[in-house]
Motif scaffolding. Structure first.
Motif, PDB file in Angstrom:
ATOM      1  N   ALA A  47      84.911  36.722 145.801  1.00 32.13           N
ATOM      2  CA  ALA A  47      84.402  37.715 146.740  1.00 32.13           C
ATOM      3  C   ALA A  47      83.562  38.792 146.050  1.00 32.13           C
ATOM      4  O   ALA A  47      82.605  39.306 146.624  1.00 32.13           O
ATOM      5  CB  ALA A  47      85.563  38.374 147.489  1.00 32.13           C
ATOM      6  N   TRP A  48      83.912  39.131 144.805  1.00 33.33           N
ATOM      7  CA  TRP A  48      83.255  40.245 144.122  1.00 33.33           C
ATOM      8  C   TRP A  48      81.964  39.763 143.471  1.00 33.33           C
ATOM      9  O   TRP A  48      81.937  39.323 142.329  1.00 33.33           O
ATOM     10  CB  TRP A  48      84.202  40.867 143.100  1.00 33.33           C
ATOM     11  CG  TRP A  48      85.432  41.408 143.761  1.00 33.33           C
ATOM     12  CD1 TRP A  48      86.558  40.713 144.108  1.00 33.33           C
ATOM     13  CD2 TRP A  48      85.639  42.747 144.194  1.00 33.33           C
ATOM     14  NE1 TRP A  48      87.461  41.536 144.723  1.00 33.33           N
ATOM     15  CE2 TRP A  48      86.928  42.806 144.793  1.00 33.33           C
ATOM     16  CE3 TRP A  48      84.889  43.919 144.136  1.00 33.33           C
ATOM     17  CZ2 TRP A  48      87.461  43.967 145.329  1.00 33.33           C
ATOM     18  CZ3 TRP A  48      85.421  45.085 144.664  1.00 33.33           C
ATOM     19  CH2 TRP A  48      86.688  45.103 145.254  1.00 33.33           C
ATOM     20  N   LEU A  49      80.890  39.857 144.224  1.00 34.58           N
ATOM     21  CA  LEU A  49      79.576  39.426 143.755  1.00 34.58           C
ATOM     22  C   LEU A  49      78.705  40.648 143.464  1.00 34.58           C
ATOM     23  O   LEU A  49      78.711  41.617 144.233  1.00 34.58           O
ATOM     24  CB  LEU A  49      78.897  38.544 144.811  1.00 34.58           C
ATOM     25  CG  LEU A  49      79.649  37.269 145.217  1.00 34.58           C
ATOM     26  CD1 LEU A  49      78.899  36.564 146.338  1.00 34.58           C
ATOM     27  CD2 LEU A  49      79.835  36.340 144.032  1.00 34.58           C
ATOM     28  N   PHE A  50      77.947  40.572 142.379  1.00 39.31           N
ATOM     29  CA  PHE A  50      77.094  41.683 141.973  1.00 39.31           C
ATOM     30  C   PHE A  50      75.651  41.217 141.860  1.00 39.31           C
ATOM     31  O   PHE A  50      75.362  40.065 141.522  1.00 39.31           O
ATOM     32  CB  PHE A  50      77.560  42.250 140.626  1.00 39.31           C
ATOM     33  CG  PHE A  50      78.858  43.009 140.691  1.00 39.31           C
ATOM     34  CD1 PHE A  50      78.863  44.391 140.791  1.00 39.31           C
ATOM     35  CD2 PHE A  50      80.070  42.329 140.672  1.00 39.31           C
ATOM     36  CE1 PHE A  50      80.061  45.088 140.853  1.00 39.31           C
ATOM     37  CE2 PHE A  50      81.278  43.014 140.739  1.00 39.31           C
ATOM     38  CZ  PHE A  50      81.266  44.401 140.831  1.00 39.31           C
ATOM     39  N   ARG A  51      74.739  42.106 142.175  1.00 39.34           N
ATOM     40  CA  ARG A  51      73.314  41.902 141.903  1.00 39.34           C
ATOM     41  C   ARG A  51      72.928  42.972 140.891  1.00 39.34           C
ATOM     42  O   ARG A  51      72.770  44.141 141.239  1.00 39.34           O
ATOM     43  CB  ARG A  51      72.492  42.043 143.181  1.00 39.34           C
ATOM     44  CG  ARG A  51      71.011  41.746 142.994  1.00 39.34           C
ATOM     45  CD  ARG A  51      70.773  40.254 142.868  1.00 39.34           C
ATOM     46  NE  ARG A  51      70.894  39.560 144.147  1.00 39.34           N
ATOM     47  CZ  ARG A  51      70.987  38.250 144.271  1.00 39.34           C
ATOM     48  NH1 ARG A  51      70.977  37.489 143.193  1.00 39.34           N
ATOM     49  NH2 ARG A  51      71.099  37.679 145.455  1.00 39.34           N
ATOM     50  N   GLY A  52      72.834  42.575 139.649  1.00 40.14           N
ATOM     51  CA  GLY A  52      72.689  43.569 138.597  1.00 40.14           C
ATOM     52  C   GLY A  52      74.001  44.319 138.448  1.00 40.14           C
ATOM     53  O   GLY A  52      75.062  43.726 138.232  1.00 40.14           O
ATOM     54  N   ASP A  53      73.941  45.651 138.588  1.00 35.00           N
ATOM     55  CA  ASP A  53      75.138  46.483 138.507  1.00 35.00           C
ATOM     56  C   ASP A  53      75.686  46.856 139.873  1.00 35.00           C
ATOM     57  O   ASP A  53      76.656  47.615 139.961  1.00 35.00           O
ATOM     58  CB  ASP A  53      74.839  47.769 137.722  1.00 35.00           C
ATOM     59  CG  ASP A  53      74.464  47.492 136.272  1.00 35.00           C
ATOM     60  OD1 ASP A  53      74.997  46.518 135.721  1.00 35.00           O
ATOM     61  OD2 ASP A  53      73.618  48.238 135.721  1.00 35.00           O
ATOM     62  N   SER A  54      75.078  46.363 140.949  1.00 36.17           N
ATOM     63  CA  SER A  54      75.452  46.769 142.310  1.00 36.17           C
ATOM     64  C   SER A  54      76.331  45.716 142.975  1.00 36.17           C
ATOM     65  O   SER A  54      75.990  44.523 142.976  1.00 36.17           O
ATOM     66  CB  SER A  54      74.199  47.007 143.162  1.00 36.17           C
ATOM     67  OG  SER A  54      73.384  48.008 142.602  1.00 36.17           O
ATOM     68  N   LEU A  55      77.434  46.174 143.544  1.00 36.01           N
ATOM     69  CA  LEU A  55      78.305  45.280 144.303  1.00 36.01           C
ATOM     70  C   LEU A  55      77.614  44.893 145.604  1.00 36.01           C
ATOM     71  O   LEU A  55      77.086  45.747 146.311  1.00 36.01           O
ATOM     72  CB  LEU A  55      79.638  45.963 144.605  1.00 36.01           C
ATOM     73  CG  LEU A  55      80.644  45.142 145.435  1.00 36.01           C
ATOM     74  CD1 LEU A  55      81.128  43.936 144.655  1.00 36.01           C
ATOM     75  CD2 LEU A  55      81.824  46.022 145.860  1.00 36.01           C
ATOM     76  N   ARG A  56      77.634  43.617 145.929  1.00 38.99           N
ATOM     77  CA  ARG A  56      76.999  43.126 147.154  1.00 38.99           C
ATOM     78  C   ARG A  56      77.986  43.235 148.317  1.00 38.99           C
ATOM     79  O   ARG A  56      79.049  42.615 148.308  1.00 38.99           O
ATOM     80  CB  ARG A  56      76.543  41.684 146.961  1.00 38.99           C
ATOM     81  CG  ARG A  56      75.502  41.534 145.877  1.00 38.99           C
ATOM     82  CD  ARG A  56      75.264  40.096 145.491  1.00 38.99           C
ATOM     83  NE  ARG A  56      74.780  39.309 146.623  1.00 38.99           N
ATOM     84  CZ  ARG A  56      74.487  38.015 146.545  1.00 38.99           C
ATOM     85  NH1 ARG A  56      74.636  37.371 145.391  1.00 38.99           N
ATOM     86  NH2 ARG A  56      74.065  37.368 147.596  1.00 38.99           N
ATOM     87  N   ALA A  57      77.631  44.038 149.309  1.00 34.85           N
ATOM     88  CA  ALA A  57      78.519  44.282 150.454  1.00 34.85           C
ATOM     89  C   ALA A  57      78.684  43.018 151.281  1.00 34.85           C
ATOM     90  O   ALA A  57      77.759  42.208 151.411  1.00 34.85           O
ATOM     91  CB  ALA A  57      77.966  45.408 151.318  1.00 34.85           C
ATOM     92  N   GLN A  58      79.867  42.873 151.867  1.00 40.88           N
ATOM     93  CA  GLN A  58      80.107  41.745 152.766  1.00 40.88           C
ATOM     94  C   GLN A  58      80.841  42.165 154.031  1.00 40.88           C
ATOM     95  O   GLN A  58      80.867  41.412 155.002  1.00 40.88           O
ATOM     96  CB  GLN A  58      80.898  40.653 152.049  1.00 40.88           C
ATOM     97  CG  GLN A  58      82.251  41.076 151.523  1.00 40.88           C
ATOM     98  CD  GLN A  58      82.983  39.935 150.840  1.00 40.88           C
ATOM     99  OE1 GLN A  58      83.989  39.442 151.340  1.00 40.88           O
ATOM    100  NE2 GLN A  58      82.473  39.509 149.705  1.00 40.88           N
TER     101      GLN A  58
END
Length: 515
Positions: A234-245
């Motif tokens: 569930a914990w996916l990041f784009r760079g240093d930012s957590l991707r909201a779901q």
């Protein structure tokens, strides 16, 4: 449990603020009584989920709440599309004694059983009047045929019980959604209302998505852990930012819903004659799209905007203005202090997660070779030949829905999957353009639905799909069936005063009896 209760407070505060801000706009499409009833159900389902230590405690409570709300609901599909996003799609097997699992249940499947199934039984064998019987029949055949192919290809490999179970899953997840939405929406006003609820269901998740990204806290993730079905990916990041779901279960799914809501916003705002509304609500949806940090939904949102602008009255001028706005806005962003960061996460040209592009290329090449080996009906055990694509997370990520369908169900299954989407889009486009100079509401409805379908067709080429695909297909089919069903032109929504709830229920009740 304490963490979940803290998350509940955050969700209720942020969603409550959005419901309050959205109320004046929502009342342009529904009565205040219905708005309150639908809002309260969303909030009560959220409270019940976060406060329940087990899904099997939540399920009966949710069923009672939904059944009670449905008794006073003249448009059950509007209630469904709003309530479907209240709770994450945590999937759990129904506990049984002495036999294997009965079937898996989730919040969305629970809604399908208690809300859509009774409506489907009432609609069974009811004729659908309309000028486009051939197109309607082709769409139905495509959906039914796709289900049949999925079951047939499993016959040599699985037991009859498991095959029937998979068929039931398909019916609950997609079949009921398509069937009910394509037949229960029998007026243009109901179609506008359903689309407004779809936009509202996404709007209330924008603030929670921003909270998730800024605080690096997935508010709904604790529910799966509490109910015994945690998601390790569930914990996916784009760079240093957590991707909201938020409550959609994945950042790509959340972004997809936001993209479709953005496209519909443009048409709904035009329907009430407010360009300011289009700017404000459109920007609001883009906040959610940014929080998702999913590039495929960004492309889908752009596609929805261009198609919607092109199909609305003044199409060429609309597209020119939209492209100019995109160029100016993009230039300003690139010149800003965040320009380099924005460039890094852009599709195709960004450097962040560039390995995803390489993986997709490898997937395309491998998939094509395997499809050629079993081109007719595919191979349900094809994953055993794709071990080279297994990622570090231990999964083979089939990010292209078209390739996935062709791999498992062959070109026959792919044809049956794509055919209803294409037929519905083309027929709705013809209807909307035929009424371009005569009926603004029809044109705007068609523009929004065709734009949403085009955005969906683009999106699933780089990702999967969920129930929203079949909801859009159902609404587009309903729009096709509405052609010439109503001989009296609908008054533009901006010129109509909201009717009391009782009057709306009586009017829609008479419409249902007439059909």
């Amino acid at each position: 449990m304490v963490t979940n209760l803290k998350a509940l407070v955050v969700v209720l505060v942020l969603a409550g603020m959005t419901f309050h801000l959205a109320k004046p706009l929502a009342l342009r499409f529904m009565t205040e009584e219905l708005f309150k009833q639908r809002r309260n159900l969303w909030l009560l389902l959220t409270v019940a989920a976060f406060a329940s230590p087990s899904f099997w405690i939540y399920a009966p409570i949710a069923a009672i709440l939904v059944v009670k709300a449905a008794r006073h609901e003249p448009n059950p599909v509007a209630l469904f599309v709003l309530a479907a996003t209240a709770v994450p799609p945590v999937m759990l097997a129904i506990p049984t004694i002495g036999i294997g699992a009965l079937f898996d249940l989730s919040h969305q499947r629970l809604l399908a059983l208690v809300l859509l199934l009774p409506v489907a039984l009432q609609l069974w064998n009811k004729p659908r009047p309309g000028e486009h019987a051939g197109a309607l029949r082709a769409i139905d055949i495509g959906v039914a045929g796709y289900l049949l192919v999925q079951m047939v290809v499993l016959l040599p490999h699985d037991s009859v019980t498991n095959i029937l179970r998979r068929g039931l899953h398909f019916v609950l997840d997609y079949g009921l959604v398509y069937y009910v939405l394509s037949r229960a929406v029998t007026t243009r006003a109901a179609l506008f209302e359903t689309m407004a609820c779809m936009v509202l269901s996404c709007a209330v998740l924008v603030l929670p998505s921003l909270f998730e990204t800024m605080r690096s806290w997935l508010l709904y993730q604790g529910l799966g852990e509490l109910w015994g079905k945690p998601d390790p990916f569930a914990w996916l990041f784009r760079g240093d930012s957590l991707r909201a779901q938020t409550s959609l279960g994945h950042s790509i799914t959340f972004g997809f819903h936001m993209a479709i809501a953005f496209g519909m916003t443009l048409a709904l705002a035009r329907a009430i004659g407010s360009s300011k509304t289009a700017w404000v609500v459109g920007a609001w949806m883009w906040l959610g799209l940014i929080a998702a940090f999913s590039r495929a939904p960004w492309l889908a949102a752009g596609m929805a905007a261009v198609v919607c602008a092109a199909l609305a009255p003044g199409g060429a001028a609309n597209v020119k203005r939209l492209l100019m706005l995109a160029m100016v806005g993009g230039g300003l962003l690139m010149a800003s202090p965040w320009g380099d960061d924005i460039m890094d996460v852009m599709p195709f040209i960004g450097t962040v997660d560039s390995t995803n592009v390489v993986y997709r290329q490898q997937l395309a090449a491998t998939s094509w070779n395997l499809i050629l080996k079993n081109p007719i009906l595919g191979d349900p055990l094809v994953l055993r030949d794709m071990e080279s694509l297994r990622q570090g997370q231990g999964i083979i990520d089939l990010v292209n829905a078209y390739a996935s369908v062709a791999l498992f169900n062959g070109l026959v299954g792919l044809t049956l999957f794509v055919m209803p989407l294409v037929v519905a889009s083309f027929t709705a486009w013809r209807i909307s353009q035929a009424k371009r100079d005569a009926e603004l509401s029809d044109t705007l409805l068609g523009a929004a639905l065709v734009a949403s379908m085009m955005a969906t067709l683009l999106h699933i080429a780089t990702a999967g799909y969920d129930w929203l695909l079949w909801a859009l297909l159902g609404l587009t089919t309903a729009y096709i069936a509405l052609d010439r069903r109503e001989v009296t032109p609908i008054t533009p929504l901006s010129r109509r005063a909201p009717l009391p709830a009782r009057a709306v229920m009586q009017t829609q009740g008479r419409a249902r009896r007439a059909h």
